[in-house]
Design an enzyme around this catalytic site. Sequence first.
Site, PDB file in Angstrom:
ATOM      1  N   GLY A 138     -15.131 105.527 -22.789  1.00 41.08           N
ATOM      2  CA  GLY A 138     -14.579 105.761 -21.452  1.00 41.08           C
ATOM      3  C   GLY A 138     -13.934 107.132 -21.454  1.00 41.08           C
ATOM      4  O   GLY A 138     -14.435 108.054 -22.114  1.00 41.08           O
ATOM      5  N   GLY A 192     -20.487 104.793 -21.819  1.00 38.85           N
ATOM      6  CA  GLY A 192     -21.413 103.916 -22.542  1.00 38.85           C
ATOM      7  C   GLY A 192     -22.309 103.111 -21.607  1.00 38.85           C
ATOM      8  O   GLY A 192     -23.496 102.908 -21.879  1.00 38.85           O
ATOM      9  N   ARG A 234      -9.170 114.226 -25.503  1.00 34.22           N
ATOM     10  CA  ARG A 234      -8.591 114.156 -26.857  1.00 34.22           C
ATOM     11  C   ARG A 234      -9.595 114.627 -27.895  1.00 34.22           C
ATOM     12  O   ARG A 234     -10.787 114.333 -27.773  1.00 34.22           O
ATOM     13  CB  ARG A 234      -8.188 112.707 -27.179  1.00 34.22           C
ATOM     14  N   GLU A 239     -11.841  94.173 -19.472  1.00 34.27           N
ATOM     15  CA  GLU A 239     -10.578  93.914 -20.167  1.00 34.27           C
ATOM     16  C   GLU A 239      -9.692  92.963 -19.369  1.00 34.27           C
ATOM     17  O   GLU A 239      -8.995  92.127 -19.946  1.00 34.27           O
ATOM     18  CB  GLU A 239      -9.848  95.241 -20.418  1.00 34.27           C
ATOM     19  N   ASN A 244      -1.816  95.860 -15.484  1.00 30.49           N
ATOM     20  CA  ASN A 244      -2.007  96.942 -16.442  1.00 30.49           C
ATOM     21  C   ASN A 244      -1.150  98.104 -15.962  1.00 30.49           C
ATOM     22  O   ASN A 244      -1.548  98.874 -15.093  1.00 30.49           O
ATOM     23  CB  ASN A 244      -3.497  97.313 -16.480  1.00 30.49           C
ATOM     24  N   HIS A 297      -7.855  99.719 -27.702  1.00 32.92           N
ATOM     25  CA  HIS A 297      -8.997  99.184 -26.929  1.00 32.92           C
ATOM     26  C   HIS A 297      -9.429  97.827 -27.469  1.00 32.92           C
ATOM     27  O   HIS A 297     -10.572  97.401 -27.258  1.00 32.92           O
ATOM     28  CB  HIS A 297     -10.243 100.096 -27.004  1.00 32.92           C
ATOM     29  N   ARG A 304      -1.204  93.728 -19.944  1.00 33.63           N
ATOM     30  CA  ARG A 304      -1.761  94.555 -21.011  1.00 33.63           C
ATOM     31  C   ARG A 304      -0.602  95.299 -21.661  1.00 33.63           C
ATOM     32  O   ARG A 304       0.154  95.996 -20.975  1.00 33.63           O
ATOM     33  CB  ARG A 304      -2.748  95.555 -20.429  1.00 33.63           C
TER      34      ARG A 304
HETATM   35  P1  ADP Z   1     -11.044 104.658 -18.610  1.00 35.44           P
HETATM   36  O1  ADP Z   1     -10.957 105.022 -20.047  1.00 35.44           O
HETATM   37  O2  ADP Z   1     -10.199 105.515 -17.716  1.00 35.44           O
HETATM   38  O3  ADP Z   1     -10.977 103.182 -18.319  1.00 35.44           O
HETATM   39  P2  ADP Z   1     -13.835 104.450 -17.836  1.00 35.44           P
HETATM   40  O4  ADP Z   1     -14.299 103.453 -18.822  1.00 35.44           O
HETATM   41  O5  ADP Z   1     -13.807 104.077 -16.413  1.00 35.44           O
HETATM   42  O6  ADP Z   1     -12.484 105.138 -18.250  1.00 35.44           O
HETATM   43  O7  ADP Z   1     -14.783 105.735 -17.998  1.00 35.44           O
HETATM   44  C1  ADP Z   1     -14.565 106.876 -17.229  1.00 35.44           C
HETATM   45  C2  ADP Z   1     -15.560 107.938 -17.612  1.00 35.44           C
HETATM   46  O8  ADP Z   1     -16.892 107.403 -17.508  1.00 35.44           O
HETATM   47  C3  ADP Z   1     -15.564 109.124 -16.656  1.00 35.44           C
HETATM   48  O9  ADP Z   1     -14.659 110.101 -17.067  1.00 35.44           O
HETATM   49  C4  ADP Z   1     -16.968 109.632 -16.777  1.00 35.44           C
HETATM   50  O10 ADP Z   1     -17.002 110.622 -17.771  1.00 35.44           O
HETATM   51  C5  ADP Z   1     -17.783 108.474 -17.272  1.00 35.44           C
HETATM   52  N1  ADP Z   1     -18.817 108.059 -16.307  1.00 35.44           N
HETATM   53  C6  ADP Z   1     -18.694 107.243 -15.258  1.00 35.44           C
HETATM   54  N2  ADP Z   1     -19.875 107.116 -14.617  1.00 35.44           N
HETATM   55  C7  ADP Z   1     -20.764 107.890 -15.281  1.00 35.44           C
HETATM   56  C8  ADP Z   1     -22.153 108.213 -15.121  1.00 35.44           C
HETATM   57  N3  ADP Z   1     -22.871 107.703 -14.126  1.00 35.44           N
HETATM   58  N4  ADP Z   1     -22.709 109.031 -16.025  1.00 35.44           N
HETATM   59  C9  ADP Z   1     -22.003 109.557 -17.023  1.00 35.44           C
HETATM   60  N5  ADP Z   1     -20.703 109.304 -17.232  1.00 35.44           N
HETATM   61  C10 ADP Z   1     -20.085 108.487 -16.378  1.00 35.44           C
END
Ligand code: ADP
Length: 401
Positions: free
Chosen positions: A212, A334, A243, A386, A11, A182, A93
């Site tokens: 994310g 999520g 964004r 992914e 990726n 995504h 990817r």
């Molecule tokens: P990416 O889009 O970079 O792949 P991820 O799916 O890893 O991102 O999500 C990253 C985001 O997830 C972080 O910016 C954070 O806001 C959120 N996150 C991670 N752990 C937690 C948590 N325990 N509680 C709330 N939000 C979280």
Amino acid sequence: MSGGTRVLVLNAGSSSVKYQLIDMLDGTRAAAGLVERIGERGGRLAHTPPDGGRREVLADFPDHTAALSSMAAQLELDGMGLDSPELAAVGHRVVHGGQRFTEPTLVTDEVLDHIRLLIPVAPLHNPANIAGIEVARRLRPDLPQVAVFDTAFHATLPEPAARYAIDRRTADAYRVRRYGFHGTSHQYVSRETARLLGRDPAEVNVIVLHLGNGASASAVAGGVCVETSMGLTPLEGLVMGTRSGDADPGLVFHLHRVGGLTIDEIDDLLNRRSGLLGLCGDNDMREVLRRSEEGDEEARLAFDAYVHRLRKYIGAYYAVLGRVDAIVFTAGVGENAAPVREAACAGLQALGIELDPELNEVRSGEARVVSRAYSRVTVAVVPTDEELEIARQSFALVRGA
Ligand code: ADP
């Protein structure tokens, strides 16, 4: 064709490369790593070998060739170099596949040329993805290289959902339409949700919320994607970390004409200085939650705006699907942020959505149901993967499955 059972998933971003070596016999990670700060000073490669330890290389990586060569050297140290007969394919990817690439595709010169043609619609992503493919091909010219596109799963969007209501000729001349992103995650998660429900994916209608740093929603009817929230670019739709998501396109003219901002400044504003960050100064949901629990009003507003948009999409996709079997949360926010799930589902009993507050609070890395047993719509948390999906699709292609 190679008889190997491992797939190297790459990726490649503009300044980073994530990689995973996945054994397709059982889906386990033989190795994984991340190269950061490519093209800058002070680069870093963090490698997780099969024994689970961790190795680090601190060096300058002037380009993707240097980064991937260093990755190859690390794999070599583990006895799993790029020349290993165990390797069946490299799965890449690729963010934008345009209208042509709707399936995982074996990379040829012609395919690479076409991915290059799509750079104008994905200027931040496709060049890095191309660099990853070119270097991997040079390092192992005989190995099948497979491109798996972020847009592919959304290629089934019906025309009324894919079209912007603008002049057709102008749209077609510049390839303006809703592509969605995504897709690999939405595909994996919707299928895993069907599995969690013990049902055939062809039978279930699912709303997937991939939350994310970037965030998108999709409506999947019987395994087929019929709506998604990102559009021509990954800017449309939900409120994200940095964004804006949906906004009146008129604000671009306003900021330009009245505010004197240039197009590049507005691009930067909407993509990198908006969303949660723009509303409260933090783009990490953990920080937003912590601050709003302490009564910080800006953080509270950011959380409320994030959830409000999410609920609008849940309602809209309910109408698109007609019947919803499951709403599923995935990705960093999520999977981890129980308060987001709770607020997104609050007060929707009339739609058959009944979250179980206790199940929702349970922390787990497993796919799980978080709604009450009698909830007509199942609410679930399904961790996305992914890389595994890219590996599966690449392996299936080279095996002719
Ligand atoms: P990416 O889009 O970079 O792949 P991820 O799916 O890893 O991102 O999500 C990253 C985001 O997830 C972080 O910016 C954070 O806001 C959120 N996150 C991670 N752990 C937690 C948590 N325990 N509680 C709330 N939000 C979280």
